[in-house]
Enzyme design. Structure first.
Site, PDB file in Angstrom:
ATOM      1  N   LYS A 135      35.169  39.102  41.452  1.00  0.00           N
ATOM      2  CA  LYS A 135      35.406  37.771  40.882  1.00  0.00           C
ATOM      3  C   LYS A 135      34.965  36.666  41.832  1.00  0.00           C
ATOM      4  O   LYS A 135      34.341  35.698  41.405  1.00  0.00           O
ATOM      5  CB  LYS A 135      36.877  37.609  40.492  1.00  0.00           C
ATOM      6  CG  LYS A 135      37.235  38.404  39.237  1.00  0.00           C
ATOM      7  CD  LYS A 135      38.719  38.375  38.950  1.00  0.00           C
ATOM      8  CE  LYS A 135      39.061  39.258  37.763  1.00  0.00           C
ATOM      9  NZ  LYS A 135      40.511  39.549  37.696  1.00  0.00           N
ATOM     10  N   LYS A 214      27.086  46.800  30.481  1.00  0.00           N
ATOM     11  CA  LYS A 214      28.460  46.985  30.011  1.00  0.00           C
ATOM     12  C   LYS A 214      28.833  45.812  29.100  1.00  0.00           C
ATOM     13  O   LYS A 214      28.565  44.656  29.450  1.00  0.00           O
ATOM     14  CB  LYS A 214      29.377  47.033  31.234  1.00  0.00           C
ATOM     15  CG  LYS A 214      30.846  47.072  30.880  1.00  0.00           C
ATOM     16  CD  LYS A 214      31.754  46.831  32.074  1.00  0.00           C
ATOM     17  CE  LYS A 214      33.153  46.633  31.562  1.00  0.00           C
ATOM     18  NZ  LYS A 214      34.125  45.940  32.238  1.00  0.00           N
ATOM     19  N   LYS A 217      32.987  40.082  28.127  1.00  0.00           N
ATOM     20  CA  LYS A 217      33.012  38.639  27.828  1.00  0.00           C
ATOM     21  C   LYS A 217      32.193  37.860  28.842  1.00  0.00           C
ATOM     22  O   LYS A 217      31.507  36.915  28.517  1.00  0.00           O
ATOM     23  CB  LYS A 217      34.459  38.117  27.900  1.00  0.00           C
ATOM     24  CG  LYS A 217      35.230  38.325  26.639  1.00  0.00           C
ATOM     25  CD  LYS A 217      36.719  38.133  26.872  1.00  0.00           C
ATOM     26  CE  LYS A 217      37.276  39.242  27.723  1.00  0.00           C
ATOM     27  NZ  LYS A 217      38.555  39.803  27.398  1.00  0.00           N
TER      28      LYS A 217
END
Ligand code: ADP
Ligand code: TRP
Length: 346
Positions: A135, A214, A217
């Site tokens: 992240k 993959k 979102k």
């Protein structure tokens, strides 16, 4: 001795946007199937969503601006995402008579347990978390909450003294960390309060997105579970294929359309379509139409249920409140033990 006690099964889902086929085949389907196999607790991880909320809301607002639409406030974004996840799960078959279904923030005791666990957990453990590293590498600001995300997740799991946690592969490290934290606590205070929880993985490979990466979102390559009509058609027709001409024989195994089709089709249907690929004379448009028909047939009945739920916000809220009451009673029992074990209470 024969232990008759039902297994405690728990999982959480982040309300971070519209749920997609990857979420369904990787996580939701097994959550629903497990309802009959134990004592299930499923929750919407709204506290966790706060760690990446502003980033996600900003991305959505920028897209809205580009398309000339009004942006939602950050709070509306979270509230509406929670609501979407609630009705999606209920429409897909989550049965509140079998599983407690609730909002994470309706059981605020988890934040107390997260604090206590954070005091027995070394910083090094958190710094090694893949999801934190991924992240921050994607530009999400490294808040304290983003770093301690796994401590709150451990608290979610341990506060219900869960035995089994159905999740996707990307969550396995968080389960390892949870077992570590359970051990640190039990050792620090000399009491076996927390049993070590085990992950449960579905036997589904990673679901590919419309671009072959993959489905996620964050990659903008999803097919939403509850897309229908034109929007669904647009997503399916947008699945990336090679540029082999209509007449050419094609390889189903390396085709994104076929890999998505396999998630829905029976063995015979898969064999029949694979044969058409190999024979040549079939364009990708036709394979996409077959995929679209499969998606419609599979999710069509759930769409009706979802519309009924969407028209009954008070009924949905009552389900979440009843789930929270059941979960909270369990959480409070565990916290009594934790407070005693630590010396916070007599
Ligand atoms: P996203 O990548 O879209 O943000 P999440 O990280 O919120 O999805 O995933 C929620 C759950 O769905 C997790 O258990 C995850 O493992 C599963 N999941 C997400 N995408 C996929 C995929 N493409 N294939 C299989 N499982 C997936
Ligand atoms: N981290 C999980 C995800 O992103 C969501 C989650 C939060 C969770 N708390 C949990 C999953 C507890 C299982 C158990 O998918």
């Amino acid at each position: 001795m024969n232990d008759k006690k039902p297994r405690r099964i728990l999982s959480g889902v982040q309300p971070s946007g519209k749920l997609h086929l990857g979420n369904y085949f990787g996580a939701i389907r097994q959550h629903i199937a497990l309802q009959d196999e134990g004592d299930c607790f499923y929750f919407i991880a709204d506290y966790h969503a706060l760690t990446t909320l502003r980033d996600a809301a900003e991305r959505e607002a920028e897209e809205a601006k580009r398309n000339g639409r009004a942006a939602r406030s950050v709070a509306d974004f979270l509230r509406e995402n929670v609501w979407d996840v609630a009705i999606d799960y209920l429409a897909l078959g989550l049965d509140p008579a079998k599983a407690a279904f609730f909002r994470q923030s309706d059981v605020p005791e988890v934040t107390e347990l997260a604090w206590i666990l954070s005091t027995v957990t070394g910083l090094g453990l958190l710094e090694r978390a893949h999801s934190y590293k991924d992240k921050t590498a994607r530009g999400i600001q490294a808040s304290v909450g983003l770093l301690t995300y796994p401590v709150l997740m451990a608290a979610d799991i341990l506060i219900y003294r869960s035995n089994l946690v159905p999740v996707g592969k990307d969550q396995v490290q968080h389960l390892e960390m949870t077992r570590d934290m359970a051990g640190y606590f039990n050792t620090a205070f000399g009491k076996e309060i927390f049993p070590p929880p085990m992950e449960r993985l579905d036997n589904v490979p990673v679901v590919p997105g419309t671009d072959g990466q993959k489905m996620s979102k964050s990659y903008g390559n999803t097919i939403e579970i509850f897309a229908e009509g034109k929007a669904l058609k647009k997503a399916v027709m947008g699945v990336v294929t090679d540029s082999a001409p209509m007449e050419a024989p094609k390889n189903p195994d390396t085709c994104n359309v076929f890999n998505l089709f396999k998630l829905f089709a029976t063995e015979q249907e898969q064999a029949a379509l694979a044969e058409r690929y190999r024979a040549g004379g079939m364009g990708y448009g036709e394979a996409k139409t077959q995929l679209l028909n499969q998606i419609d047939a599979y999710f069509g009945p759930f769409r009706e249920k979802r519309k009924q739920l969407a028209a009954d916000p008070a009924g949905v809220e009552a389900v979440l409140q009843a789930g929270a009451a059941k979960a909270r009673a369990e959480a409070q029992k565990t916290m009594e033990l934790v407070r005693k074990a630590t010396g916070l209470r007599k």
